[in-house]
Design a protein around this motif. Structure first.
Motif, PDB file in Angstrom:
ATOM      1  N   GLY A 172     -20.944-141.541  16.240  1.00 33.42           N
ATOM      2  CA  GLY A 172     -20.571-141.468  14.835  1.00 33.42           C
ATOM      3  C   GLY A 172     -21.074-140.231  14.133  1.00 33.42           C
ATOM      4  N   ARG A 173     -21.219-139.121  14.880  1.00 37.25           N
ATOM      5  CA  ARG A 173     -21.725-137.886  14.300  1.00 37.25           C
ATOM      6  C   ARG A 173     -20.670-136.795  14.409  1.00 37.25           C
ATOM      7  NH1 ARG A 173     -27.075-137.158  13.641  1.00 37.25           N
ATOM      8  NH2 ARG A 173     -26.861-134.938  14.104  1.00 37.25           N
ATOM      9  N   ASP A 174     -20.769-135.806  13.521  1.00 32.32           N
ATOM     10  CA  ASP A 174     -19.984-134.588  13.634  1.00 32.32           C
ATOM     11  C   ASP A 174     -20.871-133.511  14.237  1.00 32.32           C
ATOM     12  OD1 ASP A 174     -17.309-135.049  12.325  1.00 32.32           O
ATOM     13  OD2 ASP A 174     -18.620-135.692  10.696  1.00 32.32           O
ATOM     14  N   SER A 175     -20.262-132.554  14.911  1.00 34.66           N
ATOM     15  CA  SER A 175     -21.024-131.412  15.423  1.00 34.66           C
ATOM     16  C   SER A 175     -20.195-130.155  15.238  1.00 34.66           C
ATOM     17  CB  SER A 175     -21.383-131.605  16.897  1.00 34.66           C
ATOM     18  OG  SER A 175     -20.219-131.605  17.708  1.00 34.66           O
ATOM     19  N   ILE A 176     -20.856-129.073  14.879  1.00 40.31           N
ATOM     20  CA  ILE A 176     -20.193-127.783  14.714  1.00 40.31           C
ATOM     21  C   ILE A 176     -20.971-126.736  15.490  1.00 40.31           C
ATOM     22  CG2 ILE A 176     -19.188-128.324  12.463  1.00 40.31           C
ATOM     23  CD1 ILE A 176     -21.440-126.781  11.141  1.00 40.31           C
ATOM     24  N   ARG A 177     -20.249-125.720  15.929  1.00 40.50           N
ATOM     25  CA  ARG A 177     -20.894-124.622  16.651  1.00 40.50           C
ATOM     26  C   ARG A 177     -20.826-123.370  15.785  1.00 40.50           C
ATOM     27  NH1 ARG A 177     -19.015-127.755  20.848  1.00 40.50           N
ATOM     28  NH2 ARG A 177     -16.892-126.950  20.877  1.00 40.50           N
ATOM     29  N   VAL A 178     -21.991-122.876  15.416  1.00 42.71           N
ATOM     30  CA  VAL A 178     -22.097-121.704  14.548  1.00 42.71           C
ATOM     31  C   VAL A 178     -22.611-120.533  15.374  1.00 42.71           C
ATOM     32  CG1 VAL A 178     -23.196-120.726  12.504  1.00 42.71           C
ATOM     33  CG2 VAL A 178     -22.548-123.152  12.531  1.00 42.71           C
ATOM     34  N   ASP A 206     -17.015-122.457  16.027  1.00 41.59           N
ATOM     35  CA  ASP A 206     -16.208-122.974  14.919  1.00 41.59           C
ATOM     36  C   ASP A 206     -16.398-122.142  13.662  1.00 41.59           C
ATOM     37  OD1 ASP A 206     -15.445-125.244  16.490  1.00 41.59           O
ATOM     38  OD2 ASP A 206     -17.386-126.132  16.046  1.00 41.59           O
ATOM     39  N   CYS A 207     -17.486-121.389  13.620  1.00 42.95           N
ATOM     40  CA  CYS A 207     -17.870-120.637  12.425  1.00 42.95           C
ATOM     41  C   CYS A 207     -18.708-119.466  12.913  1.00 42.95           C
ATOM     42  CB  CYS A 207     -18.668-121.552  11.496  1.00 42.95           C
ATOM     43  SG  CYS A 207     -19.348-120.765  10.028  1.00 42.95           S
ATOM     44  N   MET A 208     -18.620-118.318  12.246  1.00 41.04           N
ATOM     45  CA  MET A 208     -19.374-117.152  12.699  1.00 41.04           C
ATOM     46  C   MET A 208     -20.015-116.429  11.528  1.00 41.04           C
ATOM     47  SD  MET A 208     -18.271-114.099  15.305  1.00 41.04           S
ATOM     48  CE  MET A 208     -17.180-113.265  14.176  1.00 41.04           C
ATOM     49  N   ILE A 209     -21.208-115.900  11.778  1.00 44.18           N
ATOM     50  CA  ILE A 209     -21.931-115.097  10.803  1.00 44.18           C
ATOM     51  C   ILE A 209     -22.178-113.739  11.438  1.00 44.18           C
ATOM     52  CG2 ILE A 209     -24.048-114.854   9.465  1.00 44.18           C
ATOM     53  CD1 ILE A 209     -24.292-117.929   9.557  1.00 44.18           C
ATOM     54  N   CYS A 210     -21.775-112.664  10.762  1.00 48.10           N
ATOM     55  CA  CYS A 210     -21.983-111.327  11.326  1.00 48.10           C
ATOM     56  C   CYS A 210     -22.076-110.309  10.210  1.00 48.10           C
ATOM     57  CB  CYS A 210     -20.860-110.962  12.298  1.00 48.10           C
ATOM     58  SG  CYS A 210     -19.256-110.730  11.519  1.00 48.10           S
ATOM     59  N   ASP A 211     -22.525-109.113  10.582  1.00 50.05           N
ATOM     60  CA  ASP A 211     -22.609-108.022   9.609  1.00 50.05           C
ATOM     61  C   ASP A 211     -21.294-107.243   9.620  1.00 50.05           C
ATOM     62  OD1 ASP A 211     -22.622-106.440  11.860  1.00 50.05           O
ATOM     63  OD2 ASP A 211     -24.742-105.926  11.739  1.00 50.05           O
ATOM     64  N   GLY A 212     -21.292-106.134   8.925  1.00 47.76           N
ATOM     65  CA  GLY A 212     -20.054-105.373   8.798  1.00 47.76           C
ATOM     66  C   GLY A 212     -19.663-104.599  10.025  1.00 47.76           C
ATOM     67  N   SER A 213     -20.482-104.612  11.089  1.00 49.97           N
ATOM     68  CA  SER A 213     -20.156-103.821  12.272  1.00 49.97           C
ATOM     69  C   SER A 213     -19.193-104.525  13.201  1.00 49.97           C
ATOM     70  CB  SER A 213     -21.445-103.479  13.038  1.00 49.97           C
ATOM     71  OG  SER A 213     -22.034-104.651  13.581  1.00 49.97           O
ATOM     72  N   LEU A 214     -18.904-105.799  12.962  1.00 50.75           N
ATOM     73  CA  LEU A 214     -17.971-106.541  13.797  1.00 50.75           C
ATOM     74  C   LEU A 214     -16.689-106.820  13.023  1.00 50.75           C
ATOM     75  CD1 LEU A 214     -20.276-109.111  15.623  1.00 50.75           C
ATOM     76  CD2 LEU A 214     -19.286-107.018  16.521  1.00 50.75           C
ATOM     77  N   PRO A 215     -15.531-106.620  13.651  1.00 49.35           N
ATOM     78  CA  PRO A 215     -14.260-106.794  12.940  1.00 49.35           C
ATOM     79  C   PRO A 215     -13.815-108.244  12.882  1.00 49.35           C
ATOM     80  CG  PRO A 215     -13.837-106.077  15.174  1.00 49.35           C
ATOM     81  CD  PRO A 215     -15.349-106.130  15.024  1.00 49.35           C
ATOM     82  N   TRP A 216     -13.005-108.543  11.888  1.00 49.60           N
ATOM     83  CA  TRP A 216     -12.376-109.860  11.744  1.00 49.60           C
ATOM     84  C   TRP A 216     -10.867-109.664  11.775  1.00 49.60           C
ATOM     85  CZ3 TRP A 216     -15.384-114.332  10.535  1.00 49.60           C
ATOM     86  CH2 TRP A 216     -16.739-114.063  10.311  1.00 49.60           C
ATOM     87  N   ARG A 217     -10.163-110.588  12.388  1.00 53.08           N
ATOM     88  CA  ARG A 217      -8.713-110.488  12.413  1.00 53.08           C
ATOM     89  C   ARG A 217      -8.067-111.433  11.398  1.00 53.08           C
ATOM     90  NH1 ARG A 217      -7.446-110.716  17.984  1.00 53.08           N
ATOM     91  NH2 ARG A 217      -7.112-112.961  17.888  1.00 53.08           N
ATOM     92  N   ASP A 218      -8.524-112.659  11.332  1.00 56.14           N
ATOM     93  CA  ASP A 218      -8.044-113.582  10.313  1.00 56.14           C
ATOM     94  C   ASP A 218      -9.148-114.588  10.030  1.00 56.14           C
ATOM     95  OD1 ASP A 218      -7.808-116.148  11.809  1.00 56.14           O
ATOM     96  OD2 ASP A 218      -6.301-115.066  12.946  1.00 56.14           O
ATOM     97  N   GLY A 219      -8.946-115.360   9.000  1.00 52.68           N
ATOM     98  CA  GLY A 219      -9.956-116.349   8.646  1.00 52.68           C
ATOM     99  C   GLY A 219     -10.461-116.143   7.243  1.00 52.68           C
ATOM    100  N   GLN A 220     -11.147-117.142   6.757  1.00 49.57           N
ATOM    101  CA  GLN A 220     -11.722-117.110   5.429  1.00 49.57           C
ATOM    102  C   GLN A 220     -13.176-116.681   5.538  1.00 49.57           C
ATOM    103  OE1 GLN A 220     -10.733-121.312   4.769  1.00 49.57           O
ATOM    104  NE2 GLN A 220      -9.465-120.672   3.048  1.00 49.57           N
TER     105      GLN A 220
END
Length: 342
Positions: free
Chosen positions: A96-102, A146-160
Motif C-alpha cells: 500500500g505504498r507509492d515509490s518514486i525514483r529521483v 521518474d524525476c531528475m534534478i540537475c544543473d544547467g550543464s545537462l540538456p532537457w528535451r521535454d518535461g516540466q
C-alpha cells in the motif's frame, strides 16, 4: 509473439554471468554469490547454451569476455536492474505504498538533497524516495528515473521543470591553502594558484577570470568528472575551487573551507527539478516536486532542525490516496521509459 521457453535465459544464469564478468573470476563470483565455483561455471555454460554463442574465454587461471560477451553484459545488467526495480515497485504496491525514483547529480544529492529527504518522509510517510545519483547524462540509471534534478550543464528535451535552488558561485580553498583566510582577495592574486575544474564546465575558470578583468595564467588545473570529488579535493587542499555557495555552506560555516572571492560577476549556479510530461497529474511526483521546491527548503537551518517523524514538519500538502495496485503499476510502467534528455 511468444518465445519458446528454451530460448529465454534464466535469471540465475544472468546473475552468474554478470558476477563472473565483473570479477573476471569464477572463484570470486562464487564467493560473491555464496555458491560453489562449479555451480557458477555450470550456470554460465547453460546460459551460453541457451544463447548459442560464447560469452567468456576460459584459459588456465584466467577468464575474459568475448567481444559479443562484452556487448551482452550491458544488456544483462540492464535486464537485471529492471527486474529489481519492477520487483521493488510491486512489493511497495502490495504494502500500500507509492515509490518514486529521483535522479540527482552526485554532489547535489549528497550535499543538498539527502539532508532534506527526512522532511519529505515525515510529510509523506506512504511514499518512498529511491535516490539515483549520476554525474553524466549517459548514465544508464537515468532510464529508471521518474524525476531528475540537475544543473544547467545537462540538456532537457521535454518535461516540466522548476528552479529548485540558485545562488552565487564563489572561490574557496582549504584553510591551509588560503593562508590567512581573508574573506576578500583580489582576483589577480588567484591567477597563479593551482585550480580545480569539472569536466562538465571546462571553461568555467576562463570565463570567471575574464569577467573579473583578469588574465588567467597557465597555472595547473586538475580536472574531475564528478563535482562531489572536486569538492573533496578542495577540502584536501589540492587547489582553489569555484563552487556554488549553497553546496559548500556548511564547510564554510565550520571552517573547513575559506572564501577567497565572494563577489563575482559570473552567473549564479542554478539547479532545476523536472519530470516528463507523461507524469503530469501523477500525485507522487507532483507531491515531491511541490514539496522540494518550497522556499523554506532552501534554508539550511531547516535541515539542521528537522522535527521528529511523528510531528508535522511542514504545512500539510493535500494528501493523495495510494492507488489500487493495478492502477499504480499501470502508471509505473509508463514511467519507466528513458528520461527525456537531449
Amino acid at each position: 509473439m511468444e518465445l519458446p521457453r528454451r530460448s529465454i535465459p534464466s535469471v540465475s544464469g544472468l546473475i552468474a554471468f554478470e558476477a563472473t564478468a565483473r570479477h573476471l573470476s569464477f572463484s570470486r563470483a562464487a564467493e560473491d554469490l555464496a555458491l560453489t565455483q562449479g555451480a557458477v561455471s555450470k550456470r554460465v555454460r547453460q546460459l551460453e547454451g541457451v544463447l548459442g554463442f560464447q560469452l567468456l574465454t576460459r584459459n588456465t587461471n584466467q577468464v575474459s569476455l568475448t567481444e559479443i560477451g562484452q556487448t551482452y553484459l550491458g544488456h544483462a545488467r540492464k535486464l537485471l536492474r529492471q527486474l529489481q526495480t519492477s520487483t521493488e515497485d510491486i512489493r511497495a504496491s502490495a504494502q500500500g505504498r507509492d515509490s518514486i525514483r529521483v535522479a540527482a547529480q552526485t554532489a547535489f544529492a549528497i550535499r543538498w538533497l539527502v539532508p532534506r529527504l527526512a522532511g519529505f518522509s515525515g510529510a509523506f510517510p506512504n511514499c518512498t524516495v529511491n535516490l539515483l545519483s549520476f554525474c553524466s547524462s549517459d548514465d544508464p540509471q537515468l532510464v529508471e528515473a521518474d524525476c531528475m534534478i540537475c544543473d544547467g550543464s545537462l540538456p532537457w528535451r521535454d518535461g516540466q521543470t522548476s528552479t529548485l535552488v540558485s545562488g552565487p558561485s564563489i572561490v574557496v580553498a582549504s584553510p591551509a591553502m588560503a593562508g590567512g583566510g581573508a574573506r576578500a582577495v583580489d582576483p589577480r592574486q588567484l591567477a597563479g594558484m593551482a585550480r580545480l575544474a569539472c569536466n562538465r564546465t571546462p571553461d568555467l575558470w576562463q570565463q570567471w577570470f575574464a569577467a573579473e578583468d583578469c588574465n588567467a595564467s597557465t597555472a595547473s588545473e586538475a580536472r574531475f568528472d564528478d563535482l562531489a570529488v572536486l569538492i573533496e579535493a578542495a577540502l584536501a587542499g589540492q587547489g582553489i575551487a569555484l563552487l556554488p555557495e549553497f553546496l559548500v555552506a556548511d564547510d564554510i560555516r565550520q571552517g573547513r573551507l575559506k572564501v577567497l572571492c565572494a563577489e563575482s560577476r559570473t552567473e549564479h549556479s542554478r539547479y532545476r527539478v523536472g519530470a516528463p510530461l507523461r507524469h503530469k497529474g501523477w500525485a507522487p511526483i507532483q507531491g515531491f516536486v511541490e514539496w522540494i521546491t518550497r522556499p523554506e527548503q532552501a534554508c539550511a537551518a531547516n535541515v539542521r532542525r528537522l522535527p521528529p517523524r511523528d510531528a508535522d514538519p511542514v504545512p500539510a500538502m493535500p494528501a493523495w490516496t495510494p492507488a489500487q495496485p493495478a492502477k499504480r503499476l499501470a502508471a509505473g510502467s509508463a514511467a519507466r521509459a528513458p528520461f527525456p534528455l537531449g
